[in-house]
Design a protein around this motif. Structure first.
Motif, PDB file in Angstrom:
ATOM      1  N   LEU A  30      41.162  36.994  22.761  1.00  0.00           N
ATOM      2  CA  LEU A  30      40.641  35.484  23.431  1.00  0.00           C
ATOM      3  C   LEU A  30      41.734  34.292  22.840  1.00  0.00           C
ATOM      4  O   LEU A  30      42.079  33.602  23.919  1.00  0.00           O
ATOM      5  N   THR A  31      41.726  34.158  21.852  1.00  0.00           N
ATOM      6  CA  THR A  31      42.531  33.037  21.099  1.00  0.00           C
ATOM      7  C   THR A  31      44.004  33.252  21.313  1.00  0.00           C
ATOM      8  O   THR A  31      44.665  32.090  21.643  1.00  0.00           O
ATOM      9  N   VAL A  32      44.705  34.346  21.167  1.00  0.00           N
ATOM     10  CA  VAL A  32      46.178  34.322  21.311  1.00  0.00           C
ATOM     11  C   VAL A  32      46.647  34.083  22.827  1.00  0.00           C
ATOM     12  O   VAL A  32      47.613  33.022  22.968  1.00  0.00           O
ATOM     13  N   PRO A  33      45.952  34.557  24.054  1.00  0.00           N
ATOM     14  CA  PRO A  33      46.295  34.155  25.086  1.00  0.00           C
ATOM     15  C   PRO A  33      46.171  32.786  25.507  1.00  0.00           C
ATOM     16  O   PRO A  33      46.948  32.066  26.394  1.00  0.00           O
ATOM     17  N   THR A  34      44.917  32.256  25.008  1.00  0.00           N
ATOM     18  CA  THR A  34      44.441  30.849  25.155  1.00  0.00           C
ATOM     19  C   THR A  34      45.480  29.761  24.652  1.00  0.00           C
ATOM     20  O   THR A  34      46.210  28.781  25.206  1.00  0.00           O
ATOM     21  N   ALA A  35      46.145  30.348  23.319  1.00  0.00           N
ATOM     22  CA  ALA A  35      47.003  29.373  22.766  1.00  0.00           C
ATOM     23  C   ALA A  35      48.248  29.349  23.490  1.00  0.00           C
ATOM     24  O   ALA A  35      48.998  28.347  23.759  1.00  0.00           O
ATOM     25  N   VAL A  36      48.972  30.488  24.212  1.00  0.00           N
ATOM     26  CA  VAL A  36      50.042  30.628  24.959  1.00  0.00           C
ATOM     27  C   VAL A  36      49.813  29.845  26.018  1.00  0.00           C
ATOM     28  O   VAL A  36      50.784  28.993  26.808  1.00  0.00           O
ATOM     29  N   LEU A  37      48.697  30.199  26.816  1.00  0.00           N
ATOM     30  CA  LEU A  37      48.535  29.374  27.816  1.00  0.00           C
ATOM     31  C   LEU A  37      48.378  27.702  27.980  1.00  0.00           C
ATOM     32  O   LEU A  37      48.982  27.283  28.493  1.00  0.00           O
ATOM     33  N   GLY A  38      47.817  27.367  26.686  1.00  0.00           N
ATOM     34  CA  GLY A  38      47.799  25.814  26.307  1.00  0.00           C
ATOM     35  C   GLY A  38      49.418  25.568  26.257  1.00  0.00           C
ATOM     36  O   GLY A  38      49.683  24.218  26.917  1.00  0.00           O
ATOM     37  N   LEU A  39      50.213  26.221  25.569  1.00  0.00           N
ATOM     38  CA  LEU A  39      51.820  25.768  25.595  1.00  0.00           C
ATOM     39  C   LEU A  39      52.505  25.764  26.843  1.00  0.00           C
ATOM     40  O   LEU A  39      53.260  25.177  27.075  1.00  0.00           O
ATOM     41  N   ALA A  53      50.803  19.326  21.531  1.00  0.00           N
ATOM     42  CA  ALA A  53      50.404  20.658  21.821  1.00  0.00           C
ATOM     43  C   ALA A  53      50.740  21.583  20.680  1.00  0.00           C
ATOM     44  O   ALA A  53      49.605  22.296  19.881  1.00  0.00           O
ATOM     45  N   VAL A  54      51.900  21.626  19.966  1.00  0.00           N
ATOM     46  CA  VAL A  54      52.063  22.343  18.823  1.00  0.00           C
ATOM     47  C   VAL A  54      51.345  21.803  17.771  1.00  0.00           C
ATOM     48  O   VAL A  54      50.989  22.629  16.969  1.00  0.00           O
ATOM     49  N   LEU A  55      51.495  20.603  17.518  1.00  0.00           N
ATOM     50  CA  LEU A  55      50.551  20.005  16.318  1.00  0.00           C
ATOM     51  C   LEU A  55      49.129  20.333  16.366  1.00  0.00           C
ATOM     52  O   LEU A  55      48.713  20.614  15.444  1.00  0.00           O
ATOM     53  N   GLY A  56      48.694  20.466  17.941  1.00  0.00           N
ATOM     54  CA  GLY A  56      47.504  20.791  18.171  1.00  0.00           C
ATOM     55  C   GLY A  56      47.117  22.351  17.487  1.00  0.00           C
ATOM     56  O   GLY A  56      46.051  22.698  17.181  1.00  0.00           O
ATOM     57  N   LEU A  57      47.976  23.109  17.691  1.00  0.00           N
ATOM     58  CA  LEU A  57      47.824  24.508  17.404  1.00  0.00           C
ATOM     59  C   LEU A  57      48.221  24.445  15.743  1.00  0.00           C
ATOM     60  O   LEU A  57      47.235  25.455  15.153  1.00  0.00           O
ATOM     61  N   LEU A  58      49.033  23.726  15.060  1.00  0.00           N
ATOM     62  CA  LEU A  58      49.121  23.735  13.808  1.00  0.00           C
ATOM     63  C   LEU A  58      48.313  23.287  12.726  1.00  0.00           C
ATOM     64  O   LEU A  58      48.000  23.580  11.591  1.00  0.00           O
ATOM     65  N   LEU A  59      47.702  22.202  13.171  1.00  0.00           N
ATOM     66  CA  LEU A  59      46.541  21.076  12.426  1.00  0.00           C
ATOM     67  C   LEU A  59      45.581  21.797  11.827  1.00  0.00           C
ATOM     68  O   LEU A  59      45.122  22.055  10.890  1.00  0.00           O
ATOM     69  N   PRO A  60      44.990  22.469  12.884  1.00  0.00           N
ATOM     70  CA  PRO A  60      43.786  23.308  12.363  1.00  0.00           C
ATOM     71  C   PRO A  60      44.167  24.801  11.528  1.00  0.00           C
ATOM     72  O   PRO A  60      43.076  24.752  10.493  1.00  0.00           O
ATOM     73  N   PHE A  61      45.418  25.002  11.385  1.00  0.00           N
ATOM     74  CA  PHE A  61      45.392  26.129  10.359  1.00  0.00           C
ATOM     75  C   PHE A  61      45.670  25.421   9.310  1.00  0.00           C
ATOM     76  O   PHE A  61      45.257  26.005   8.212  1.00  0.00           O
ATOM     77  N   LEU A  84      42.426  26.118  20.950  1.00  0.00           N
ATOM     78  CA  LEU A  84      41.851  24.940  21.542  1.00  0.00           C
ATOM     79  C   LEU A  84      42.555  23.814  21.514  1.00  0.00           C
ATOM     80  O   LEU A  84      42.937  22.844  22.373  1.00  0.00           O
ATOM     81  N   GLY A  85      43.385  23.565  20.114  1.00  0.00           N
ATOM     82  CA  GLY A  85      44.242  22.494  19.906  1.00  0.00           C
ATOM     83  C   GLY A  85      45.458  22.815  20.727  1.00  0.00           C
ATOM     84  O   GLY A  85      46.064  21.590  21.147  1.00  0.00           O
ATOM     85  N   ALA A  86      45.881  23.873  21.196  1.00  0.00           N
ATOM     86  CA  ALA A  86      47.138  24.058  21.639  1.00  0.00           C
ATOM     87  C   ALA A  86      47.057  23.687  23.134  1.00  0.00           C
ATOM     88  O   ALA A  86      47.738  23.156  23.922  1.00  0.00           O
ATOM     89  N   GLY A  89      45.710  19.423  22.631  1.00  0.00           N
ATOM     90  CA  GLY A  89      46.396  18.689  21.580  1.00  0.00           C
ATOM     91  C   GLY A  89      45.704  18.229  20.580  1.00  0.00           C
ATOM     92  O   GLY A  89      44.583  18.361  20.028  1.00  0.00           O
ATOM     93  N   TRP A  90      46.606  17.491  19.512  1.00  0.00           N
ATOM     94  CA  TRP A  90      46.142  17.262  18.139  1.00  0.00           C
ATOM     95  C   TRP A  90      44.913  16.287  17.728  1.00  0.00           C
ATOM     96  O   TRP A  90      44.171  16.565  17.106  1.00  0.00           O
ATOM     97  N   LYS A  91      45.189  15.236  18.716  1.00  0.00           N
ATOM     98  CA  LYS A  91      44.232  14.116  18.407  1.00  0.00           C
ATOM     99  C   LYS A  91      42.516  14.773  18.879  1.00  0.00           C
ATOM    100  O   LYS A  91      41.574  14.482  18.322  1.00  0.00           O
ATOM    101  N   TRP A  92      42.716  15.555  20.015  1.00  0.00           N
ATOM    102  CA  TRP A  92      41.433  16.096  20.482  1.00  0.00           C
ATOM    103  C   TRP A  92      40.828  17.136  19.505  1.00  0.00           C
ATOM    104  O   TRP A  92      39.758  17.254  19.375  1.00  0.00           O
ATOM    105  N   ILE A  93      41.680  17.742  19.065  1.00  0.00           N
ATOM    106  CA  ILE A  93      41.223  18.881  18.108  1.00  0.00           C
ATOM    107  C   ILE A  93      40.722  18.420  16.886  1.00  0.00           C
ATOM    108  O   ILE A  93      39.651  19.071  16.363  1.00  0.00           O
ATOM    109  N   LEU A  94      41.169  17.210  16.359  1.00  0.00           N
ATOM    110  CA  LEU A  94      40.606  16.616  15.179  1.00  0.00           C
ATOM    111  C   LEU A  94      39.222  16.228  15.449  1.00  0.00           C
ATOM    112  O   LEU A  94      38.363  16.377  14.661  1.00  0.00           O
TER     113      LEU A  94
END
Length: 175
Positions: A30-39, A53-61, A84-86, A89-94
């Protein structure tokens, strides 16, 4: 494009909540294809840059690393935030992470009150932080027998709240 992305994060977080509730797992399928789709969607979305988008992917980690290391969050929860962050974006995921933590804390409080274990859980948490402070070593937060909690459900609630607030032009703290 924004409406499509809102639908994607709602569907993905709902699917994550469902599997987390049933199996206490959020799967990579579920998560990997969604992250790829986001990018992949970034060039089609004028409101989001690849950097955001990349920051949205990395910040939660980065932000969830301590909670994962302490075993307070599981890997699936972190990966769900990341995908979800990918997409958004980063502001939304925060904002989503803040809403999810509020939802999870509220749910945990209600569950503890309902089970009559609130005092026990706060004592356990206090003892955990006290042991870290006095020993100056990082230890795992041991899960109680009655302490399993599918945090993916809280992530879905946080996602739904932020999508709804965003639809009305409101934000928790970042626009």
């Amino acid at each position: 494009m924004h409406i499509l992305k809102c639908i994607i994060v709602l569907v993905v977080s709902a699917a994550g909540a469902f599997t987390d509730y049933r199996e206490y797992k959020i799967k990579n399928g579920l998560t990997v294809p969604t992250a790829v789709l986001g990018l992949v969607l970034v060039p089609l979305d004028k409101s989001l840059t690849l950097f955001e988008a990349v920051l949205g992917l990395l910040l939660p980690f980065i932000l969830c690393l301590v909670f994962y290391a302490a075993r307070m969050l599981k890997a699936g929860d972190v990966k769900l935030f990341m995908c979800l962050g990918a997409v958004m974006g980063w502001k939304w995921i925060l904002n989503c992470m803040a809403a999810s933590i509020i939802a999870g804390g509220t749910a945990a409080l209600i569950i503890c009150i309902k089970r009559g274990i609130l005092k026990e859980r706060f004592k356990r948490l206090f003892e955990y932080f006290k042991s870290i402070f006095y020993s100056r070593t990082f230890t795992y937060y041991a899960e109680a027998e009655n302490g399993k909690f599918p945090f993916g459900v809280s992530i879905f609630i946080g996602t739904a709240v932020i999508v709804l607030l965003d639809g009305f032009g409101f934000y928790l703290f970042l626009k």
